[in-house]
Design a protein around this motif. Structure first.
Motif, PDB file in Angstrom:
ATOM      1  N   ASP A   1       0.820  -1.205   0.000  1.00 58.46           N
ATOM      2  CA  ASP A   1       0.000   0.000   0.000  1.00 58.46           C
ATOM      3  C   ASP A   1       0.858   1.261   0.000  1.00 58.46           C
ATOM      4  O   ASP A   1       0.378   2.341   0.338  1.00 58.46           O
ATOM      5  CB  ASP A   1      -0.926   0.009   1.232  1.00 58.46           C
ATOM      6  CG  ASP A   1      -2.029   1.054   1.125  1.00 58.46           C
ATOM      7  OD1 ASP A   1      -2.588   1.208   0.018  1.00 58.46           O
ATOM      8  OD2 ASP A   1      -2.313   1.734   2.139  1.00 58.46           O
ATOM      9  N   HIS A   2       2.128   1.127  -0.366  1.00 56.42           N
ATOM     10  CA  HIS A   2       3.059   2.260  -0.384  1.00 56.42           C
ATOM     11  C   HIS A   2       3.418   2.633  -1.819  1.00 56.42           C
ATOM     12  O   HIS A   2       3.414   1.791  -2.712  1.00 56.42           O
ATOM     13  CB  HIS A   2       4.358   1.903   0.346  1.00 56.42           C
ATOM     14  CG  HIS A   2       4.225   1.856   1.832  1.00 56.42           C
ATOM     15  ND1 HIS A   2       5.205   2.328   2.678  1.00 56.42           N
ATOM     16  CD2 HIS A   2       3.236   1.397   2.646  1.00 56.42           C
ATOM     17  CE1 HIS A   2       4.830   2.150   3.943  1.00 56.42           C
ATOM     18  NE2 HIS A   2       3.637   1.574   3.939  1.00 56.42           N
ATOM     19  N   ASP A   3       3.755   3.912  -2.013  1.00 57.64           N
ATOM     20  CA  ASP A   3       4.532   4.302  -3.185  1.00 57.64           C
ATOM     21  C   ASP A   3       5.983   3.974  -2.885  1.00 57.64           C
ATOM     22  O   ASP A   3       6.493   4.312  -1.800  1.00 57.64           O
ATOM     23  CB  ASP A   3       4.399   5.808  -3.455  1.00 57.64           C
ATOM     24  CG  ASP A   3       3.225   6.142  -4.343  1.00 57.64           C
ATOM     25  OD1 ASP A   3       3.051   5.451  -5.358  1.00 57.64           O
ATOM     26  OD2 ASP A   3       2.466   7.069  -4.018  1.00 57.64           O
ATOM     27  N   VAL A   4       6.661   3.329  -3.814  1.00 60.39           N
ATOM     28  CA  VAL A   4       8.054   2.927  -3.615  1.00 60.39           C
ATOM     29  C   VAL A   4       8.926   3.674  -4.625  1.00 60.39           C
ATOM     30  O   VAL A   4       8.779   3.497  -5.839  1.00 60.39           O
ATOM     31  CB  VAL A   4       8.227   1.408  -3.779  1.00 60.39           C
ATOM     32  CG1 VAL A   4       9.691   1.007  -3.568  1.00 60.39           C
ATOM     33  CG2 VAL A   4       7.330   0.662  -2.798  1.00 60.39           C
ATOM     34  N   PHE A   5       9.798   4.531  -4.116  1.00 60.68           N
ATOM     35  CA  PHE A   5      10.745   5.282  -4.946  1.00 60.68           C
ATOM     36  C   PHE A   5      12.104   4.595  -4.846  1.00 60.68           C
ATOM     37  O   PHE A   5      12.576   4.289  -3.742  1.00 60.68           O
ATOM     38  CB  PHE A   5      10.861   6.731  -4.463  1.00 60.68           C
ATOM     39  CG  PHE A   5       9.652   7.570  -4.744  1.00 60.68           C
ATOM     40  CD1 PHE A   5       9.649   8.479  -5.789  1.00 60.68           C
ATOM     41  CD2 PHE A   5       8.508   7.467  -3.957  1.00 60.68           C
ATOM     42  CE1 PHE A   5       8.533   9.267  -6.055  1.00 60.68           C
ATOM     43  CE2 PHE A   5       7.385   8.250  -4.212  1.00 60.68           C
ATOM     44  CZ  PHE A   5       7.400   9.152  -5.270  1.00 60.68           C
ATOM     45  N   ILE A   6      12.747   4.358  -6.002  1.00 61.40           N
ATOM     46  CA  ILE A   6      13.987   3.581  -6.058  1.00 61.40           C
ATOM     47  C   ILE A   6      15.031   4.361  -6.850  1.00 61.40           C
ATOM     48  O   ILE A   6      14.741   4.869  -7.929  1.00 61.40           O
ATOM     49  CB  ILE A   6      13.754   2.218  -6.736  1.00 61.40           C
ATOM     50  CG1 ILE A   6      12.613   1.454  -6.055  1.00 61.40           C
ATOM     51  CG2 ILE A   6      15.027   1.378  -6.727  1.00 61.40           C
ATOM     52  CD1 ILE A   6      12.149   0.235  -6.837  1.00 61.40           C
ATOM     53  N   CYS A   7      16.256   4.432  -6.319  1.00 57.60           N
ATOM     54  CA  CYS A   7      17.343   5.074  -7.058  1.00 57.60           C
ATOM     55  C   CYS A   7      18.670   4.461  -6.637  1.00 57.60           C
ATOM     56  O   CYS A   7      18.957   4.330  -5.444  1.00 57.60           O
ATOM     57  CB  CYS A   7      17.359   6.583  -6.827  1.00 57.60           C
ATOM     58  SG  CYS A   7      18.446   7.454  -7.985  1.00 57.60           S
TER      59      CYS A   7
ATOM     60  N   GLY B   1       4.249  -7.706  -3.544  1.00 53.87           N
ATOM     61  CA  GLY B   1       2.873  -7.295  -3.749  1.00 53.87           C
ATOM     62  C   GLY B   1       2.660  -5.848  -4.124  1.00 53.87           C
ATOM     63  O   GLY B   1       1.522  -5.380  -4.199  1.00 53.87           O
ATOM     64  N   VAL B   2       3.746  -5.101  -4.408  1.00 47.42           N
ATOM     65  CA  VAL B   2       3.596  -3.693  -4.793  1.00 47.42           C
ATOM     66  C   VAL B   2       3.133  -3.626  -6.248  1.00 47.42           C
ATOM     67  O   VAL B   2       3.806  -4.165  -7.138  1.00 47.42           O
ATOM     68  CB  VAL B   2       4.921  -2.926  -4.622  1.00 47.42           C
ATOM     69  CG1 VAL B   2       4.749  -1.465  -5.030  1.00 47.42           C
ATOM     70  CG2 VAL B   2       5.421  -3.027  -3.189  1.00 47.42           C
ATOM     71  N   PRO B   3       2.007  -2.973  -6.543  1.00 49.65           N
ATOM     72  CA  PRO B   3       1.579  -2.826  -7.944  1.00 49.65           C
ATOM     73  C   PRO B   3       2.612  -2.037  -8.742  1.00 49.65           C
ATOM     74  O   PRO B   3       3.265  -1.124  -8.217  1.00 49.65           O
ATOM     75  CB  PRO B   3       0.251  -2.074  -7.833  1.00 49.65           C
ATOM     76  CG  PRO B   3      -0.217  -2.299  -6.432  1.00 49.65           C
ATOM     77  CD  PRO B   3       1.028  -2.399  -5.603  1.00 49.65           C
ATOM     78  N   SER B   4       2.773  -2.377 -10.013  1.00 46.33           N
ATOM     79  CA  SER B   4       3.799  -1.733 -10.831  1.00 46.33           C
ATOM     80  C   SER B   4       3.599  -0.227 -10.935  1.00 46.33           C
ATOM     81  O   SER B   4       4.572   0.527 -11.026  1.00 46.33           O
ATOM     82  CB  SER B   4       3.817  -2.352 -12.232  1.00 46.33           C
ATOM     83  OG  SER B   4       2.549  -2.222 -12.856  1.00 46.33           O
ATOM     84  N   GLU B   5       2.336   0.242 -10.915  1.00 43.39           N
ATOM     85  CA  GLU B   5       2.097   1.687 -11.020  1.00 43.39           C
ATOM     86  C   GLU B   5       2.520   2.435  -9.769  1.00 43.39           C
ATOM     87  O   GLU B   5       2.600   3.666  -9.776  1.00 43.39           O
ATOM     88  CB  GLU B   5       0.627   1.971 -11.335  1.00 43.39           C
ATOM     89  CG  GLU B   5      -0.356   1.511 -10.274  1.00 43.39           C
ATOM     90  CD  GLU B   5      -0.859   0.093 -10.498  1.00 43.39           C
ATOM     91  OE1 GLU B   5      -1.880  -0.270  -9.898  1.00 43.39           O
ATOM     92  OE2 GLU B   5      -0.210  -0.646 -11.281  1.00 43.39           O
ATOM     93  N   GLN B   6       2.806   1.724  -8.667  1.00 45.74           N
ATOM     94  CA  GLN B   6       3.288   2.375  -7.449  1.00 45.74           C
ATOM     95  C   GLN B   6       4.808   2.297  -7.320  1.00 45.74           C
ATOM     96  O   GLN B   6       5.365   2.742  -6.317  1.00 45.74           O
ATOM     97  CB  GLN B   6       2.632   1.737  -6.225  1.00 45.74           C
ATOM     98  CG  GLN B   6       1.146   2.027  -6.116  1.00 45.74           C
ATOM     99  CD  GLN B   6       0.452   1.166  -5.074  1.00 45.74           C
ATOM    100  OE1 GLN B   6      -0.700   0.752  -5.254  1.00 45.74           O
ATOM    101  NE2 GLN B   6       1.125   0.883  -3.968  1.00 45.74           N
ATOM    102  N   LEU B   7       5.473   1.762  -8.324  1.00 47.71           N
ATOM    103  CA  LEU B   7       6.932   1.714  -8.347  1.00 47.71           C
ATOM    104  C   LEU B   7       7.460   2.859  -9.197  1.00 47.71           C
ATOM    105  O   LEU B   7       7.071   3.008 -10.356  1.00 47.71           O
ATOM    106  CB  LEU B   7       7.412   0.384  -8.927  1.00 47.71           C
ATOM    107  CG  LEU B   7       7.250  -0.839  -8.030  1.00 47.71           C
ATOM    108  CD1 LEU B   7       7.567  -2.105  -8.815  1.00 47.71           C
ATOM    109  CD2 LEU B   7       8.154  -0.754  -6.820  1.00 47.71           C
ATOM    110  N   HIS B   8       8.345   3.663  -8.639  1.00 50.84           N
ATOM    111  CA  HIS B   8       8.841   4.849  -9.328  1.00 50.84           C
ATOM    112  C   HIS B   8      10.373   4.815  -9.333  1.00 50.84           C
ATOM    113  O   HIS B   8      11.009   4.878  -8.285  1.00 50.84           O
ATOM    114  CB  HIS B   8       8.348   6.118  -8.635  1.00 50.84           C
ATOM    115  CG  HIS B   8       6.887   6.094  -8.323  1.00 50.84           C
ATOM    116  ND1 HIS B   8       5.910   6.034  -9.300  1.00 50.84           N
ATOM    117  CD2 HIS B   8       6.226   6.082  -7.123  1.00 50.84           C
ATOM    118  CE1 HIS B   8       4.716   6.012  -8.733  1.00 50.84           C
ATOM    119  NE2 HIS B   8       4.878   6.032  -7.427  1.00 50.84           N
ATOM    120  N   LEU B   9      10.959   4.693 -10.526  1.00 56.63           N
ATOM    121  CA  LEU B   9      12.406   4.733 -10.661  1.00 56.63           C
ATOM    122  C   LEU B   9      12.752   5.351 -12.002  1.00 56.63           C
ATOM    123  O   LEU B   9      11.948   5.322 -12.939  1.00 56.63           O
ATOM    124  CB  LEU B   9      13.023   3.339 -10.547  1.00 56.63           C
ATOM    125  CG  LEU B   9      12.651   2.268 -11.572  1.00 56.63           C
ATOM    126  CD1 LEU B   9      13.713   1.175 -11.582  1.00 56.63           C
ATOM    127  CD2 LEU B   9      11.302   1.627 -11.249  1.00 56.63           C
TER     128      LEU B   9
END
Length: 501
Positions: free
Chosen positions: A465-471, A488-496
């Protein structure tokens, strides 16, 4: 011992870090009434809709225009007797050669537009996505150029009943504009060869970038051939209008967005280096002062192309992310010595002028979809994450930072991150240590008995249920992305976002 207890800013080591690694506030050398970048201020109150959020319809319109251009090209070919020309062996070869040439020319112009830094397109797609599409379109157009050349030579040779080499030489030497087109093709070959991944790894960024600019010359040299011998380009008024329009759009976009806008911003904001601060071994922060920086409309998480006027090599641009939220008079970037010019930045003198392009990138608040946040950073990838942690809106306990580094000394911004933990309630988890032997995990080697997704669930049980920012480094980001998807993180909530070239 659970993974979540290791390196967290909630354990006593956090207070010790604040004491043993003090750092003066950024901007202390100037007397300004508001907080300068790098200091931890009260959380901002964002508007209901981010003012520079990408409009979905911009992305859709850009994509539709690209596909529509292909339809127009095929329609113009059909209107000029495309189907009727496909008679006999020579006619089929020549007709298909004409079509592949037209489509290749259109794709070359789309390729130019993809890298023209058109602001609304860049904000909608992000630079790494545009670069990926640019690469795909580029190789496709080049393959179609090869097909165009082969089919035309075969068709003309079959029609004239001559040898292939004789026909090729006749085309180059006797047809208007073909010598220029041949030179342009040679330049495109050079660009394509140096863009193959194996070749790129052997080239410095500056060398590759300089060679890549010859693609513009290659496209330009092909124009006389298209106008003088390409009947499909000039057969009708509609064809002339279309091709002159797309060529003007491509050239105008380069002039306005790659040259004019950066020059305007450089002049308007007058950025100069104020000071250089060592953050960690081989890592420095450059503090830059300027005017009316808020008019840049930059956001935390974005990057600029920087050129420092320090002598030879000033023309080489480097992409560096902001490591603190932009301030009306300040910007900060943090750079690790990775070669290709970054080492020289540790010796930049205060007062040095700076040329800029940007801001670019969409790793910003505009992509946010959930209230809770998990930020994942490795090495120098902490720079945009550090800026986002200060700029984003969240309440205590709603943001978690997991920060990987090879050693304790490589954990940069330790003091600032611990201040964010104390003032804004960020849960900071430091994971120093060397990577596992297979280098496929984002965890340190000492946690190699754990699965990546299991570790993520231990750290953030409700991560889905989180937005996940990756760098971080590409391979590391891939491992984190895969682990987050398994958790279980939806792909639209993954930001890189990657610095592709």
């Amino acid at each position: 011992m659970s993974l979540t207890m290791l390196g967290s800013s909630e354990h006593p080591g956090a207070a010790e870090a604040t004491t043993t690694h003090p750092q003066p506030p950024i901007g202390a050398s100037l007397s300004v009434p508001t907080a300068a970048p790098g200091t931890v201020s009260a959380p901002p109150v964002p508007p209901a809709v981010h003012p520079y959020a990408p409009r979905r319809w911009w992305r859709d319109v850009a994509g539709l225009c690209a596909y529509a251009s292909m339809i127009v090209v095929v329609a113009l070919w059909l209107a000029h007797g495309g189907i009727a020309s496909l008679t006999g062996g020579a006619g089929i070869l020549t007709g298909l050669g004409r079509l592949t040439g037209l489509v290749a020319a259109d794709l070359l112009l789309i390729q130019v537009l993809l890298m023209a830094r058109i602001p609304w397109v860049e904000r909608s797609y992000g630079q790494d996505e545009l670069t990926r599409r640019h690469r795909l379109v580029g190789f496709t157009s080049f393959n179609l150029v090869l097909a165009h050349i082969a089919l035309i030579i075969l068709g003309y040779a079959a029609s004239a009943r001559t040898g292939l080499l004789t026909q090729a030489w006749d085309l180059i030497t006797n047809y208007p504009g073909m010598l220029l087109a041949t030179a342009g093709f040679a330049l495109l070959v050079m660009v394509v060869v140096t863009s193959v991944r194996a070749a790129r790894r052997r080239l410095r960024y500056e060398s590759w970038h300089l060679l890549h600019l010859y693609a513009y010359l290659g496209v330009g040299l092909s124009i006389p051939h298209e106008l003088w011998t390409g009947a499909d380009f000039t057969s009708t008024a509609w064809a002339r209008v279309y091709w002159w329009t797309v060529y003007a759009a491509a050239a105008g976009s380069i002039i306005v967005f790659r040259l004019g806008l950066p020059a305007l911003r450089t002049w308007r904001h007058s950025l100069v280096v104020d000071r250089v601060v060592a953050e960690a071994p081989a890592v420095v922060s450059l503090h830059l002062r300027g005017q009316a920086i808020e008019r840049m409309h930059a956001s935390a998480g974005q990057f600029f192309i920087w050129r420092f006027m320090t002598g030879p090599g000033w023309s080489r641009g480097h992409p560096y992310s902001l490591s603190a939220p932009p301030h009306p008079r300040w910007l900060r970037i943090t750079v690790k010595d990775l070669g290709d010019g970054s080492r020289e930045l540790a010796r930049v003198r205060p007062g040095s002028r700076v040329l800029i392009e940007g801001p670019y990138g969409r790793l910003t608040a505009a992509v946010r979809q959930r209230r809770r946040l998990t930020m994942m950073a490795s090495g120098i990838g902490i720079t945009p994450i550090r800026a986002l942690l200060e700029e984003l809106d969240y309440s205590p306990g709603e943001a978690t930072l997991v920060y990987r580094a090879s050693t304790e000394e490589d954990l940069i911004f330790r003091y600032e991150l611990d201040m964010l933990a104390a003032k804004r309630g960020v849960r900071v988890i430091y994971l120093p240590g060397h990577r596992s032997p297979d280098r496929s995990s984002w965890l340190p080697e000492r946690f190699s008995h754990l699965l990546d997704d299991d570790a993520l669930r231990q750290i953030v049980p409700d991560i889905a249920d989180h937005d996940v920012f990756i760098c971080g480094p590409d391979a590391w980001m891939d491992a984190v992305r895969d682990a987050a998807l398994l958790a279980g993180v939806p792909s639209e909530q993954l930001h890189l976002e990657r610095f592709r070239w």
